[in-house]
Design a protein around this motif. Structure first.
Motif, PDB file in Angstrom:
ATOM      1  N   MET A  52      24.713  37.112  22.881  1.00  0.00           N
ATOM      2  CA  MET A  52      24.057  37.424  24.151  1.00  0.00           C
ATOM      3  C   MET A  52      23.072  36.304  24.498  1.00  0.00           C
ATOM      4  O   MET A  52      22.633  35.560  23.625  1.00  0.00           O
ATOM      5  CB  MET A  52      23.312  38.748  24.026  1.00  0.00           C
ATOM      6  CG  MET A  52      24.204  39.944  23.937  1.00  0.00           C
ATOM      7  SD  MET A  52      25.032  40.277  25.477  1.00  0.00           S
ATOM      8  CE  MET A  52      26.723  40.318  24.952  1.00  0.00           C
ATOM      9  N   HIS A  53      22.721  36.215  25.781  1.00  0.00           N
ATOM     10  CA  HIS A  53      21.734  35.212  26.178  1.00  0.00           C
ATOM     11  C   HIS A  53      20.358  35.571  25.615  1.00  0.00           C
ATOM     12  O   HIS A  53      20.097  36.727  25.309  1.00  0.00           O
ATOM     13  CB  HIS A  53      21.673  35.119  27.704  1.00  0.00           C
ATOM     14  CG  HIS A  53      22.965  34.671  28.286  1.00  0.00           C
ATOM     15  ND1 HIS A  53      23.452  33.403  28.108  1.00  0.00           N
ATOM     16  CD2 HIS A  53      23.876  35.308  29.055  1.00  0.00           C
ATOM     17  CE1 HIS A  53      24.603  33.285  28.731  1.00  0.00           C
ATOM     18  NE2 HIS A  53      24.881  34.422  29.318  1.00  0.00           N
TER      19      HIS A  53
ATOM     20  N   LYS B 289      53.915  35.641  50.492  1.00  0.00           N
ATOM     21  CA  LYS B 289      52.743  34.776  50.435  1.00  0.00           C
ATOM     22  C   LYS B 289      51.698  35.351  49.471  1.00  0.00           C
ATOM     23  O   LYS B 289      51.138  34.639  48.638  1.00  0.00           O
ATOM     24  CB  LYS B 289      52.148  34.696  51.843  1.00  0.00           C
ATOM     25  CG  LYS B 289      51.552  33.359  52.190  1.00  0.00           C
ATOM     26  CD  LYS B 289      51.243  33.381  53.672  1.00  0.00           C
ATOM     27  CE  LYS B 289      50.186  32.407  54.037  1.00  0.00           C
ATOM     28  NZ  LYS B 289      49.772  32.563  55.441  1.00  0.00           N
ATOM     29  N   GLY B 290      51.467  36.657  49.601  1.00  0.00           N
ATOM     30  CA  GLY B 290      50.519  37.307  48.702  1.00  0.00           C
ATOM     31  C   GLY B 290      51.023  37.307  47.275  1.00  0.00           C
ATOM     32  O   GLY B 290      50.275  37.065  46.339  1.00  0.00           O
TER      33      GLY B 290
ATOM     34  N   ARG C 204      51.594  32.910  40.427  1.00  0.00           N
ATOM     35  CA  ARG C 204      50.953  31.723  39.888  1.00  0.00           C
ATOM     36  C   ARG C 204      50.058  32.079  38.695  1.00  0.00           C
ATOM     37  O   ARG C 204      50.022  31.371  37.700  1.00  0.00           O
ATOM     38  CB  ARG C 204      50.143  31.026  40.967  1.00  0.00           C
ATOM     39  CG  ARG C 204      49.992  29.549  40.661  1.00  0.00           C
ATOM     40  CD  ARG C 204      49.470  28.727  41.807  1.00  0.00           C
ATOM     41  NE  ARG C 204      48.096  29.042  42.122  1.00  0.00           N
ATOM     42  CZ  ARG C 204      47.710  29.482  43.303  1.00  0.00           C
ATOM     43  NH1 ARG C 204      48.579  29.672  44.266  1.00  0.00           N
ATOM     44  NH2 ARG C 204      46.447  29.734  43.540  1.00  0.00           N
ATOM     45  N   TYR C 205      49.352  33.185  38.821  1.00  0.00           N
ATOM     46  CA  TYR C 205      48.517  33.613  37.691  1.00  0.00           C
ATOM     47  C   TYR C 205      49.371  34.017  36.505  1.00  0.00           C
ATOM     48  O   TYR C 205      48.974  33.842  35.362  1.00  0.00           O
ATOM     49  CB  TYR C 205      47.608  34.771  38.112  1.00  0.00           C
ATOM     50  CG  TYR C 205      46.345  34.306  38.761  1.00  0.00           C
ATOM     51  CD1 TYR C 205      45.213  34.058  38.002  1.00  0.00           C
ATOM     52  CD2 TYR C 205      46.283  34.087  40.114  1.00  0.00           C
ATOM     53  CE1 TYR C 205      44.051  33.595  38.593  1.00  0.00           C
ATOM     54  CE2 TYR C 205      45.136  33.628  40.714  1.00  0.00           C
ATOM     55  CZ  TYR C 205      44.029  33.389  39.948  1.00  0.00           C
ATOM     56  OH  TYR C 205      42.881  32.932  40.533  1.00  0.00           O
TER      57      TYR C 205
ATOM     58  N   VAL D  19      40.649  35.623  31.987  1.00  0.00           N
ATOM     59  CA  VAL D  19      39.267  35.568  31.515  1.00  0.00           C
ATOM     60  C   VAL D  19      38.906  36.723  30.593  1.00  0.00           C
ATOM     61  O   VAL D  19      37.767  36.854  30.183  1.00  0.00           O
ATOM     62  CB  VAL D  19      38.289  35.556  32.708  1.00  0.00           C
ATOM     63  CG1 VAL D  19      38.377  34.254  33.427  1.00  0.00           C
ATOM     64  CG2 VAL D  19      38.539  36.722  33.617  1.00  0.00           C
TER      65      VAL D  19
ATOM     66  N   ARG E 151      17.553  35.953  26.913  1.00  0.00           N
ATOM     67  CA  ARG E 151      16.729  36.909  27.668  1.00  0.00           C
ATOM     68  C   ARG E 151      17.327  38.304  27.667  1.00  0.00           C
ATOM     69  O   ARG E 151      16.772  39.210  28.270  1.00  0.00           O
ATOM     70  CB  ARG E 151      16.588  36.434  29.112  1.00  0.00           C
ATOM     71  CG  ARG E 151      15.582  35.337  29.260  1.00  0.00           C
ATOM     72  CD  ARG E 151      15.508  34.883  30.681  1.00  0.00           C
ATOM     73  NE  ARG E 151      14.731  33.674  30.781  1.00  0.00           N
ATOM     74  CZ  ARG E 151      14.582  32.988  31.895  1.00  0.00           C
ATOM     75  NH1 ARG E 151      15.160  33.380  32.993  1.00  0.00           N
ATOM     76  NH2 ARG E 151      13.868  31.896  31.918  1.00  0.00           N
ATOM     77  N   TYR E 152      18.470  38.471  27.057  1.00  0.00           N
ATOM     78  CA  TYR E 152      19.143  39.774  27.081  1.00  0.00           C
ATOM     79  C   TYR E 152      18.229  40.855  26.517  1.00  0.00           C
ATOM     80  O   TYR E 152      17.566  40.660  25.508  1.00  0.00           O
ATOM     81  CB  TYR E 152      20.439  39.700  26.274  1.00  0.00           C
ATOM     82  CG  TYR E 152      21.202  40.993  26.284  1.00  0.00           C
ATOM     83  CD1 TYR E 152      21.978  41.342  27.373  1.00  0.00           C
ATOM     84  CD2 TYR E 152      21.118  41.888  25.224  1.00  0.00           C
ATOM     85  CE1 TYR E 152      22.661  42.544  27.401  1.00  0.00           C
ATOM     86  CE2 TYR E 152      21.794  43.091  25.242  1.00  0.00           C
ATOM     87  CZ  TYR E 152      22.559  43.406  26.338  1.00  0.00           C
ATOM     88  OH  TYR E 152      23.224  44.599  26.376  1.00  0.00           O
ATOM     89  N   ARG E 153      18.204  41.996  27.207  1.00  0.00           N
ATOM     90  CA  ARG E 153      17.325  43.082  26.784  1.00  0.00           C
ATOM     91  C   ARG E 153      18.137  44.118  26.009  1.00  0.00           C
ATOM     92  O   ARG E 153      18.877  44.896  26.580  1.00  0.00           O
ATOM     93  CB  ARG E 153      16.661  43.707  28.003  1.00  0.00           C
ATOM     94  CG  ARG E 153      15.795  42.732  28.773  1.00  0.00           C
ATOM     95  CD  ARG E 153      14.866  43.449  29.702  1.00  0.00           C
ATOM     96  NE  ARG E 153      15.558  44.058  30.830  1.00  0.00           N
ATOM     97  CZ  ARG E 153      15.718  43.469  32.005  1.00  0.00           C
ATOM     98  NH1 ARG E 153      15.256  42.260  32.215  1.00  0.00           N
ATOM     99  NH2 ARG E 153      16.337  44.075  32.979  1.00  0.00           N
TER     100      ARG E 153
ATOM    101  N   LYS F 114      44.094  30.862  32.910  1.00  0.00           N
ATOM    102  CA  LYS F 114      43.153  31.372  33.907  1.00  0.00           C
ATOM    103  C   LYS F 114      42.682  32.781  33.582  1.00  0.00           C
ATOM    104  O   LYS F 114      41.811  33.314  34.247  1.00  0.00           O
ATOM    105  CB  LYS F 114      43.807  31.373  35.287  1.00  0.00           C
ATOM    106  CG  LYS F 114      43.876  29.992  35.905  1.00  0.00           C
ATOM    107  CD  LYS F 114      44.293  30.097  37.336  1.00  0.00           C
ATOM    108  CE  LYS F 114      44.272  28.740  38.005  1.00  0.00           C
ATOM    109  NZ  LYS F 114      44.754  28.831  39.378  1.00  0.00           N
TER     110      LYS F 114
ATOM    111  N   VAL G 270      50.507  34.292  44.891  1.00  0.00           N
ATOM    112  CA  VAL G 270      49.241  34.204  44.144  1.00  0.00           C
ATOM    113  C   VAL G 270      49.405  34.893  42.788  1.00  0.00           C
ATOM    114  O   VAL G 270      49.021  34.367  41.743  1.00  0.00           O
ATOM    115  CB  VAL G 270      48.097  34.842  44.944  1.00  0.00           C
ATOM    116  CG1 VAL G 270      46.799  34.772  44.172  1.00  0.00           C
ATOM    117  CG2 VAL G 270      47.936  34.159  46.284  1.00  0.00           C
ATOM    118  N   THR G 271      49.990  36.098  42.828  1.00  0.00           N
ATOM    119  CA  THR G 271      50.188  36.847  41.587  1.00  0.00           C
ATOM    120  C   THR G 271      51.074  36.075  40.617  1.00  0.00           C
ATOM    121  O   THR G 271      50.785  35.985  39.423  1.00  0.00           O
ATOM    122  CB  THR G 271      50.846  38.202  41.900  1.00  0.00           C
ATOM    123  OG1 THR G 271      50.319  38.701  43.106  1.00  0.00           O
ATOM    124  CG2 THR G 271      50.612  39.178  40.802  1.00  0.00           C
TER     125      THR G 271
ATOM    126  N   LEU H  76      54.343  39.174  52.714  1.00  0.00           N
ATOM    127  CA  LEU H  76      54.304  39.803  51.382  1.00  0.00           C
ATOM    128  C   LEU H  76      54.536  38.757  50.302  1.00  0.00           C
ATOM    129  O   LEU H  76      53.850  38.744  49.277  1.00  0.00           O
ATOM    130  CB  LEU H  76      55.381  40.887  51.279  1.00  0.00           C
ATOM    131  CG  LEU H  76      55.126  42.190  52.011  1.00  0.00           C
ATOM    132  CD1 LEU H  76      56.233  43.170  51.728  1.00  0.00           C
ATOM    133  CD2 LEU H  76      53.801  42.788  51.583  1.00  0.00           C
TER     134      LEU H  76
END
Lengths: 380, 160
Positions: free
Chosen positions: B59-60, B30-31, B37-38, B46, B62-64, B44, B34-35, B28
């Protein structure tokens, strides 16, 4: 001999007079049924005796609609079946149409197809990871999976013009060539993904709660998996090494070096392991494609209107969920006479009843999550 | 489907139980590492702050998004009212009403576009032989009234 009448779909022979059974509806509005799917459960206490899935809540009659549409318009509809593997569905439809037209795809076009399809496969398996973690109660896993998936969708957005409903492949190639930024972006994404996959596996694969809730749960035997027509990771987790990309190669898969991950227990944990292993194989395929990505035309000869030679055409592709097959019957004109789709989620759902018998309701949630069904594809 | 459990001795059972008592919490942690660290590395994250980053959000190409006619600086479009886009549309989101100019030639009268039924598939743009239409990068297409989804794309009649 029973005097009670059972709800439709349940079998009479399993009736047990010693205990009081009852029936519970799970869904259609239930977060862990992944959409509008209703599961009618026959319970003894909290133990499931039988489960009957009821679907069709979002049936749109796509196969019937296709008969009044041109072939190109049907490609846009194939996005809306399994929206997580839209790009692979496009490929499946285009393969059948290319057989009818008797045309091929230039080499660069084939590489574009393989790369986008493998990106789509990773995205789909990441959604599985996210939903599986979320259904087991881990909200962190839910957000983790969607974080990396978003990066794939940003690449798809730049290349195809849409995140989910890509509508990108056409008979003979694709709509556009990939932009110059495509290869560098995929390279840097793969670098990032390999790093985060370590985190992913550390997070769920050895967690004792996950192991306790998945090992030995929802066992699907090899014989049952074949008999129910399961495909994809569900079949491979039961010890059958069948992958259309290997056994009946299409595109340029025969030239690429990759393995088909197989596990033999057929339980919930194995289905999870197979999908994680497939992400690694997809990374391997993408790395080879980046190395060999050729120059040249991306699309063969364009045809203003697509008219197939009269006859029937069948194509089988391996999407992230399993075997996706399209059967096209062409008679005349630019419209199909009949299009039938064989969807992987629909066939995999048939095995649910065998897998959940004797387990608890909470196990049903995790078993259903590892089937990874997408309801619009089941209903179509 | 009941599980077959092979019989084990009590000593073996206690041994396994004790082992799991130790390995369980470790797995537990170990899992959780990860949390954690974030939690301590916010770079990190986003998440996009959507309404605040409206100005920089592009938008890119080609975005429609929404369909539009390509117009030059005089507001003239290239559309010849041939109706190929109308036929290419899978759900009849385009209606082209043609008219006749003074010379008696068929020209574009009204280019009607029903955004409400459009699925942004881009088949109309692909089908147009004159390159007269494109999909723009507009993505905030929701509106309060249904009427606003019924658009007339051209400001002027076509030249023919």
């Amino acid at each position: 001999m029973s005097l009670r009448r059972l709800p439709p779909g349940f079998r009479e022979e399993n009736i047990d007079l010693d205990t009081e059974e009852f029936f519970v509806n799970m869904g259609p509005q239930h977060p862990s049924t992944h959409g509008a799917l209703r599961l009618a459960l026959r319970l003894d206490g909290e133990t499931i005796i039988e489960v009957v899935p009821h679907f069709g809540y979002i049936h749109r009659g796509i196969e019937k609609q296709a008969e009044s549409m041109s072939y190109l318009q049907y490609i846009a509809l194939s996005d809306r079946q399994d929206y997580l593997t839209a790009i692979q569905n496009n490929w499946g439809v285009c393969l059948a149409l290319e057989k009818g037209l008797g045309i091929g795809v230039p080499e660069r076009g084939e590489y574009i197809r393989v790369m986008l399809a493998e990106l789509g496969r990773i995205a789909s398996h990441l959604v599985f990871y996210a939903c599986f973690g979320g259904d087991l109660g881990g909200q962190t896993a839910l957000l983790f999976g969607f974080k990396e998936r978003e990066m794939i969708h940003d690449i798809l957005d730049e290349v195809t013009g849409s995140r989910l409903t890509t509508n990108f492949f056409r008979p003979g190639g694709s709509v556009h060539d990939v932009p110059d930024t495509f290869i560098p972006r995929v390279t840097s994404f793969l670098k990032h993904l390999e790093k985060t996959m370590v985190d992913y596996e550390r997070f769920l694969s050895t967690n004792i709660i996950v192991l306790e809730r998945t090992k030995g749960i929802g066992i699907l035997s090899k014989e049952d998996a074949i008999a129910y027509g399961c495909s994809g990771p569900v079949l491979r987790a039961s010890g059958v090494s069948y992958d259309v990309r290997k056994n009946d190669p299409y595109g340029i898969y025969s030239q690429l070096d990759f393995n088909v991950p197989v596990t033999y227990n057929g339980d919930t944990y194995d289905r999870y392991v197979v999908r994680i292993a497939e992400i690694h194989e997809s990374i391997k395929i993408l790395r080879q494609c980046i190395k060999q990505f050729p120059e040249g035309p991306y699309r063969g000869q364009e045809k203003a209107s697509i008219r197939l030679k009269p006859g029937s055409y069948y194509s089988a592709t391996e999407t992230a969920k399993g075997l996706y097959a399209t059967y096209v019957v062409a008679v005349s004109g630019d419209k199909p006479y009949r299009i039938h789709t064989r969807g992987p989620s629909f066939a995999n759902l048939a095995a649910l009843n065998t897998m959940v018998q004797g387990h608890k309701i909470s196990d049903l949630v995790s078993i259903l999550a590892t089937l990874d069904p997408v309801i619009p594809e089941i209903d179509r | 489907m009941k599980q077959k459990v092979s019989p084990i001795s009590t000593a073996e059972y206690i041994k396994r139980y004790a082992k799991r008592c130790i390995t369980g919490p470790i797995s537990l942690l170990k899992g959780l590492s990860v949390t954690v660290r974030y939690f301590f590395s916010p770079h990190k994250i986003v998440t996009e702050q959507y309404p605040e980053n409206k100005k920089t959000l592009k938008m890119h190409s080609r975005y429609r998004g929404c369909l539009e006619l390509i117009e030059d600086e005089n507001g003239e479009n290239l559309c010849t009212a041939c109706g190929i886009c109308e036929k290419a549309c899978p759900n009849a989101s385009i209606n082209i009403l043609s008219t006749k100019n003074i010379a008696g030639k068929k020209v574009l009268g009204k280019y009607l576009y029903h955004l409400g039924s459009c699925t942004q598939c881009g088949l109309c743009v692909e089908a147009c032989p004159f390159g007269a239409i494109r999909m723009n990068q507009e993505f905030e297409l929701s509106n309060e009234s249904v009427d606003s989804f019924e658009m007339t794309l051209n400001k002027k009649e076509g030249r023919g």
